[in-house]
Design an enzyme around this catalytic site. Structure first.
Site, PDB file in Angstrom:
ATOM      1  CD  GLU A  32       9.571   1.511  10.643  1.00  0.00           C
ATOM      2  OE1 GLU A  32       9.319   2.780  10.074  1.00  0.00           O
ATOM      3  OE2 GLU A  32       9.220   0.473  10.390  1.00  0.00           O
TER       4      GLU A  32
ATOM      5  NE  ARG B 280      -5.188 -19.898   4.217  1.00  0.00           N
ATOM      6  CZ  ARG B 280      -4.289 -20.597   4.804  1.00  0.00           C
ATOM      7  NH1 ARG B 280      -4.220 -22.096   4.080  1.00  0.00           N
ATOM      8  NH2 ARG B 280      -3.626 -20.054   5.662  1.00  0.00           N
TER       9      ARG B 280
ATOM     10  NE  ARG C 262       6.752   4.321   0.554  1.00  0.00           N
ATOM     11  CZ  ARG C 262       6.559   5.122   1.633  1.00  0.00           C
ATOM     12  NH1 ARG C 262       7.363   5.513   2.520  1.00  0.00           N
ATOM     13  NH2 ARG C 262       5.222   5.705   1.632  1.00  0.00           N
TER      14      ARG C 262
ATOM     15  CG  HIS D 152       0.834 -20.583   2.642  1.00  0.00           C
ATOM     16  ND1 HIS D 152      -0.278 -21.381   2.782  1.00  0.00           N
ATOM     17  CD2 HIS D 152       1.451 -19.969   3.793  1.00  0.00           C
ATOM     18  CE1 HIS D 152      -0.525 -21.274   4.302  1.00  0.00           C
ATOM     19  NE2 HIS D 152       0.482 -20.415   4.854  1.00  0.00           N
TER      20      HIS D 152
ATOM     21  CE1 TYR E  37       0.883  -0.358   4.232  1.00  0.00           C
ATOM     22  CE2 TYR E  37      -0.011   1.866   4.434  1.00  0.00           C
ATOM     23  CZ  TYR E  37       0.882   0.965   4.796  1.00  0.00           C
ATOM     24  OH  TYR E  37       1.299   1.051   6.210  1.00  0.00           O
TER      25      TYR E  37
ATOM     26  CE  LYS F 292       3.378   3.479   2.959  1.00  0.00           C
ATOM     27  NZ  LYS F 292       3.280   3.491   4.407  1.00  0.00           N
TER      28      LYS F 292
END
Ligand code: PDD
Length: 290
Positions: free
Chosen positions: A186, A107, A59, A109, A40, A154
């Site tokens: 952070e 589903r 980014r 992985h 995101y 991110k």
């Protein structure tokens, strides 16, 4: 039963369509829902102009590359999509949220090939720290950084950040400053800076913290303002003894931390370096052409 938490009907983008936010739904088999398998971006918008958009879109590309999702849009298409959302929202200052997940599949992985990434994007009114909070500075608490070793991506798998943020909410504080093995990384949703002997010092880029768009900006603003700037490991003791501690993020801009775990930072009031950087940030907002 009445809905106690109604969603506003702002338009958002979902899978190529503009739909009211409250009606935007995805499949239960979306890998973002099942695995947090997505990335995101959060882009601040001032006066209807996205701030530092080129850096945010760069980014976004790095995040997609890191988890091997093909970018569903080129830069002009992202810009057009964002412009459409901004135009449809009332206030001039907004926050654009972009999310891309790997898509929908039974589903498994494994990174199944050939999926169509799910794109979700919205723009919401900007909510910034109040003037009162800026004047006093904010309280923060600290915690051990227990997140995974890819905090540089991110991605939407944010449980570690959610748990970290809740530590400060439970303590009535604004952010949770994180230390890994005694070193500053952070905060739950911000980068953290110290002012040590007049130098703005933050931890180096690496897997343990996000490469915030404001990280590059703080470096630029320090250069403009002739403030010494360094990126090197910062110990927990240094943070606790720093003259100033600052948070940066898309919504916080530059925000002074005035107490840490209940003890004053420096003199316990926002310091001069943070004030210069905040003013410089406001000027950067006015001139940004990205
Ligand atoms: N958070 N570190 C973390 C863990 C963050 O989540 C963020 C931003 C930052 C600051 O990055 P930037 O300068 O690019 O905003 C650092 C956003 C705002 C969020 O998740 O809502």
């Amino acid at each position: 039963m009445a809905d106690t938490n109604p969603l506003p009907d702002w338009p958002c983008h979902l899978a190529g369509r503009l739909v009211p936010l409250g009606q935007a739904t995805v499949s239960v088999l979306d890998r973002g829902f099942l695995f947090g398998d997505g990335i995101y971006e959060v882009v601040p918008v001032y006066g209807r102009r996205p701030f530092r958009l080129a850096a945010h879109l760069a980014r976004l590309q790095r995040s997609l590359d890191a988890i091997r999702i093909p970018n569903p849009h080129d830069v002009p298409a992202w810009r057009a999509l964002i412009a459409e959302l901004i135009a449809a929202q009332e206030p001039a200052d907004q926050l654009v949220y972009l999310q891309v997940t790997r898509g929908v599949a039974l589903r498994d992985h494994a990174m199944l090939p050939g999926l169509t990434p799910t794109v979700f994007a919205m723009s919401t009114p900007m909510r910034q720290p109040t003037a009162a909070l800026r004047a006093t500075g904010v309280a923060c608490v600290t915690a051990v950084d227990v997140r995974w070793q890819h905090a540089d991506i991110k991605c939407t798998s944010l449980l570690g950040n959610v748990l970290a943020r809740q530590v400060s909410i439970d303590a009535g504080a604004v952010e949770t400053v994180l230390f890994r093995d005694g070193w500053l990384t952070e905060a739950s949703s911000s980068n953290v800076w110290t002012v040590l002997d007049g130098t703005v010092v933050g931890p180096p880029a690496g897997p343990h913290l996000l490469d915030g768009i404001r990280v590059g900006l703080v470096e630029e603003l320090c250069a403009e303002e002739a403030i010494p700037f360094a990126r090197r490991p910062v110990s927990e003791d240094e943070v606790r003894l720093a003259g100033e501690v600052l948070l940066t993020s898309a919504t916080k801009e530059v925000l002074a931390v005035t107490t840490l775990d209940g003890r004053p930072v420096g003199g316990g009031t926002p310091g001069p370096v943070g004030a210069v950087l905040y003013d410089a940030y406001q000027r950067a907002k006015a001139t940004d052409r990205s």
